[in-house]
Design an enzyme around this catalytic site. Structure first.
Site, PDB file in Angstrom:
ATOM      1  N   HIS A   1       6.960  -1.839  -8.626  1.00 16.84           N
ATOM      2  CA  HIS A   1       6.694  -2.432  -7.301  1.00 16.84           C
ATOM      3  C   HIS A   1       5.402  -3.258  -7.283  1.00 16.84           C
ATOM      4  O   HIS A   1       5.444  -4.459  -7.010  1.00 16.84           O
ATOM      5  CB  HIS A   1       6.710  -1.350  -6.221  1.00 16.84           C
TER       6      HIS A   1
ATOM      7  N   HIS B   1      -2.651  -2.528  -5.127  1.00 13.83           N
ATOM      8  CA  HIS B   1      -2.632  -2.397  -3.668  1.00 13.83           C
ATOM      9  C   HIS B   1      -2.219  -1.035  -3.134  1.00 13.83           C
ATOM     10  O   HIS B   1      -2.566  -0.673  -2.021  1.00 13.83           O
ATOM     11  CB  HIS B   1      -1.787  -3.505  -3.018  1.00 13.83           C
TER      12      HIS B   1
ATOM     13  N   GLU C   1      -4.016   4.344  -1.340  1.00 13.66           N
ATOM     14  CA  GLU C   1      -3.205   4.993  -0.329  1.00 13.66           C
ATOM     15  C   GLU C   1      -2.270   6.052  -0.914  1.00 13.66           C
ATOM     16  O   GLU C   1      -2.097   7.119  -0.336  1.00 13.66           O
ATOM     17  CB  GLU C   1      -2.390   3.925   0.402  1.00 13.66           C
ATOM     18  N   ASP C   2      -1.660   5.739  -2.053  1.00  8.89           N
ATOM     19  CA  ASP C   2      -0.568   6.589  -2.527  1.00  8.89           C
ATOM     20  C   ASP C   2      -0.877   7.458  -3.742  1.00  8.89           C
ATOM     21  O   ASP C   2      -0.014   8.193  -4.205  1.00  8.89           O
ATOM     22  CB  ASP C   2       0.649   5.714  -2.880  1.00  8.89           C
TER      23      ASP C   2
ATOM     24  N   ASP D   1       3.781  -7.636  -0.388  1.00  6.35           N
ATOM     25  CA  ASP D   1       4.219  -6.248  -0.494  1.00  6.35           C
ATOM     26  C   ASP D   1       5.497  -6.057   0.327  1.00  6.35           C
ATOM     27  O   ASP D   1       6.509  -5.539  -0.146  1.00  6.35           O
ATOM     28  CB  ASP D   1       3.085  -5.353   0.043  1.00  6.35           C
TER      29      ASP D   1
ATOM     30  N   ASP E   1      21.515 -29.850  11.633  1.00  6.11           N
ATOM     31  CA  ASP E   1      20.659 -29.735  10.461  1.00  6.11           C
ATOM     32  C   ASP E   1      21.066 -28.587   9.546  1.00  6.11           C
ATOM     33  O   ASP E   1      20.282 -28.031   8.829  1.00  6.11           O
ATOM     34  CB  ASP E   1      19.190 -29.613  10.874  1.00  6.11           C
TER      35      ASP E   1
HETATM   36 MN    MN Z   1       3.345  -1.481  -1.558  1.00  5.25          MN
END
Ligand code: MN
Length: 723
Positions: A49, A73, A77-78, A140, A260
């Site tokens: 990811h 990133h 957090e994880d 993300d 269009d």
């Molecule tokens: Mn992520």
């Protein structure tokens, strides 16, 4: 090394041969280690990811640090990795980006309320000190949406809704159309699955016939442009699905009525060629009336530029043509991200101007921010520094002006809440009422039925004008006698401070004109208004002083105008101006640009007439070549009692009552007008010049903001006249 990571490195090397592959590899190894054992719903190792997010960032051609932050990133957090660890290993720039992305992820977006959505979008932007954080967050989200097939149906709907409501509009604001389109189409696919596949089917069935038609037009145009020596790329393009779907729904049209659906895009070298090509196209094909749009001279809010026209082809079938330069094309696709691209030999700093221009645009998008110029001056890359977003205990988002306190918040909820408030909890802790709120704070107001109401001191603490006026309202309703008394007291205190004598200044000869100017019937009305803080004592007094002076036409010696120094603070002279290096000199505020406190100013030494004060952007200053030798640095004094004349010119489509609406509006703000001049041109444009007497730029900005909202008004400019 993993295959996806090698691909990433290849992409980066292709656009940035100087990239810091070592740093990116370190980030990869760190993230891989940290996410060890974690799996995605797709049963892949989790590291795929962040690597894919970095790949998306690489398609935007961002620099090595941003790519590294993209890989990292999710680690704070994880995983067990901490802020400090990331900072130590990768430095503060990268950890700030990673931390910023984590903070955005922590905001609870689980709100179903329509009116909250716009606030949430703004809140996300407000929390972003560095726009790259948003770009990483959008990348993300894009990767998560691309792999949404693996999660539960419930999660699909939740994520797709959030993407459509929050992230796609942010991408749009930032001009990142390529992101916006893909996010929307992916959301569309999961939210309206049947319609989505239906549309895919219809379009592909029409594609063949349309393609050969478009191809033949493409060839004709290409050949023509070649003959005229214009280098251009002509491409056929299918509009993205979600916008076709929306058009059909909104305008109740069938797919054959969407002009269009397929379109031509012509990309040329420069602006001149854009218009030249437009001319040729209109020669070759009949333009459809009312379908031409010039977004080059009038760019969209997100800085999109192009010429759009719809013409009728050889078979009577209309098609849309978009014409733009290469540079416009890049902005159209990548938006703000285009300004963060790695460019060989270009220092980050040099890119700053264009970035700031973008941010300024973002601010303008938000019509209720105060002064875009001021914002531009003070901010580096902070967004929405003039607003703060906070939560109610039930999770609603409220936005208040920056600097707001729990008192502002209470009055924002309801004046009854404000009037009965006795305390406030911020993030579950009792805090003083004057505590300034920060983004993401949860605010709970404690009220008591026995509260006697707000205190006058609150007026000094609150930041929002609505809280101010509600507090004033409260006092206004109080006993009139009390207010008059209070107002008189305040006037006397102020007179004492300024060493003035009440009986001398408060003479009907002087105050009659003054109270009339501010729309009061009697002197008591004026005192009453001062009492409930509807107007400041200072405003009335400085006006009276002026009348008094008119009556006592003695030239006051300059020395007397210089207020004695206090605590080392340089003093202002009569106009509230400090001339650096010269203590006593005659100062005159120029009439060509009417500067007011808050404006950037400069002094101009004139022969025998002292120093005249101009705005730095005064047309006379900009055009005066001999100016440099004669300029002198000047400042506004911090506290002045003076009022200033400022002139604005309002342009509007002329209509009934326009003038009276403008003057009423200014009157209602208790701002005196010195001159009003109205003219109309032959083509129905009203030009209204108003000179107001104000204390500073803030007041002027308020007037401009309010007048701008009146219907028909399209331009307001400050006076800036050639001498
Ligand atoms: Mn992520």
């Amino acid at each position: 090394m993993n295959k996806q990571f090698n691909e990433l490195v290849e992409i980066i090397k292709a656009y940035n041969p100087n990239s810091n592959i070592e740093l990116i590899t370190e980030a990869y190894l760190f993230a891989k280690q940290a996410h060890e054992g974690q799996m995605r719903a797709s049963k892949e190792p989790f590291i795929s990811h962040p690597v894919n997010v970095a790949k998306i960032l690489a398609t935007l051609e961002l620099n090595s640090k941003t790519i590294a932050a993209g890989i990292l990133h999710d680690v704070i957090e994880d995983t067990d990795a901490t802020y400090e660890q990331v900072k130590e290993k990768f430095g503060s720039e990268i950890v700030t980006m990673v931390d910023g992305v984590s903070k955005l992820s922590m905001i609870n977006l689980d709100t179903k309320k329509e009116q909250q959505v716009e606030n949430i979008r703004k809140m996300l932007l407000a929390m972003t000190k560095d726009i790259r954080v948003i770009i990483i967050k959008l990348s993300d989200r894009l990767h998560n949406m691309r792999t949404l097939e693996f999660v539960t149906r419930e999660k699909q709907i939740f994520k797709a809704t959030e993407t459509l409501e929050v992230y796609a509009p942010i991408a749009h604001r930032l001009g990142m159309s390529a992101f916006k389109w893909e996010l929307e189409d992916l959301s569309f696919r999961y939210l309206h699955t049947d319609e989505y596949y239906n549309l895919v089917k219809i379009i592909s069935s029409k594609r063949k016939a349309r393609e050969s038609y478009i191809d033949s037009i493409k060839k004709t145009i290409s050949k023509n442009l070649e003959e005229r020596n214009i280098s251009a790329t002509v491409e056929g393009r299918v509009k993205h699905l979600f916008s076709i779907y929306n058009k059909m729904k909104k305008q109740e049209k069938s797919i054959d009525q969407i002009y269009d659906l397929f379109a031509l895009r012509i990309i040329v070298d420069n602006v001149n060629d854009c218009y030249a090509v437009l001319g040729f196209i209109h020669d070759m094909y009949k333009p459809m009336p009312g379908r031409f749009k010039d977004y080059i001279s009038m760019p969209k809010n997100n800085r999109y530029q192009s010429l759009h026209t719809t013409v009728i082809g050889s078979k009577g079938q209309p098609f849309e043509v978009q014409i733009r330069s290469k540079e416009m094309h890049q902005i159209a696709e990548l938006g703000i991200a285009a300004h963060w691209r790695y460019k060989q030999g270009v220092k980050e700093q040099e890119n700053m101007e264009s970035k700031l221009a973008w941010l300024r645009q973002l601010v303008e998008w938000q019509s209720d921010t105060s002064d875009a110029d001021e914002f531009y001056d003070t901010l580096k890359v902070d967004l929405f520094t003039d607003e703060v977003f906070v939560f109610t205990p039930t999770g609603d988002v409220k936005n208040l002006p920056a600097g707001s306190t729990s008192i502002d918040f209470a009055y924002y909820i309801h004046s009854a809440v404000g009037n009965k408030m006795i305390g406030a909890k911020i993030n579950n802790k009792m805090e003083p009422l004057s505590t300034i709120l920060e983004n993401g704070d949860i605010v709970e107001i404690i009220t008591s039925a026995s509260s006697k109401g707000p205190s006058r001191d609150w007026l000094k603490v609150v930041a929002s004008s609505s809280a101010k006026s509600k507090i004033r309202q409260f006092f206004k309703k109080e006993n009139r006698g009390e207010n008059i008394e209070k107002g008189k007291e305040m006037v006397e205190r102020e007179l004492k401070r300024q060493k003035l004598v009440f009986s001398e200044i408060f003479n009907p000869k002087y105050y009659d004109a003054t109270i009339k100017k501010y729309n009061f019937k009697t002197l008591d009305d004026a005192f009453c208004a001062i009492g409930y803080a509807g107007i400041t004592a200072n405003k009335i007094i400085s006006r009276l002083k002026e009348e008094y002076r008119k009556d006592h036409q003695v030239e006051i010696p300059i020395e007397e105008l210089v207020v004695p120094k206090k605590d080392n603070v340089p003093s202002g002279n009569e106009q509230g101006i400090i001339v650096k290096e010269i203590t006593n000199c005659l100062v005159k505020i120029s009439q060509c640009c009417t500067p007011v406190p808050g404006d950037d100013i400069v002094g101009y030494i004139t022969r025998g007439r002292g120093v005249t004060i101009h705005r730095k952007d005064c047309i006379n200053i900009i055009n005066d070549k001999g100016f440099e030798e004669r300029q002198i640095e000047v400042l506004w004094a911090k506290n002045t009692d003076s009022n200033y004349n400022a002139e604005i010119t309002i342009k509007a489509y002329d209509r009934n009552n326009l003038l009276s609406e403008i003057t009423n509006l200014i009157n209602d703000m208790k701002i005196a007008m010195r001159k009003v001049e109205a003219n109309a041109t032959d083509d129905g444009i009203a030009i209204i010049k108003v000179m107001v007497e104000i204390a500073g730029k803030e007041e002027l900005s308020k007037i401009i903001k309010k007048v701008k909202r009146l219907s028909g008004v399209f331009e307001i400019t400050r006076k800036n006249k050639r001498k």
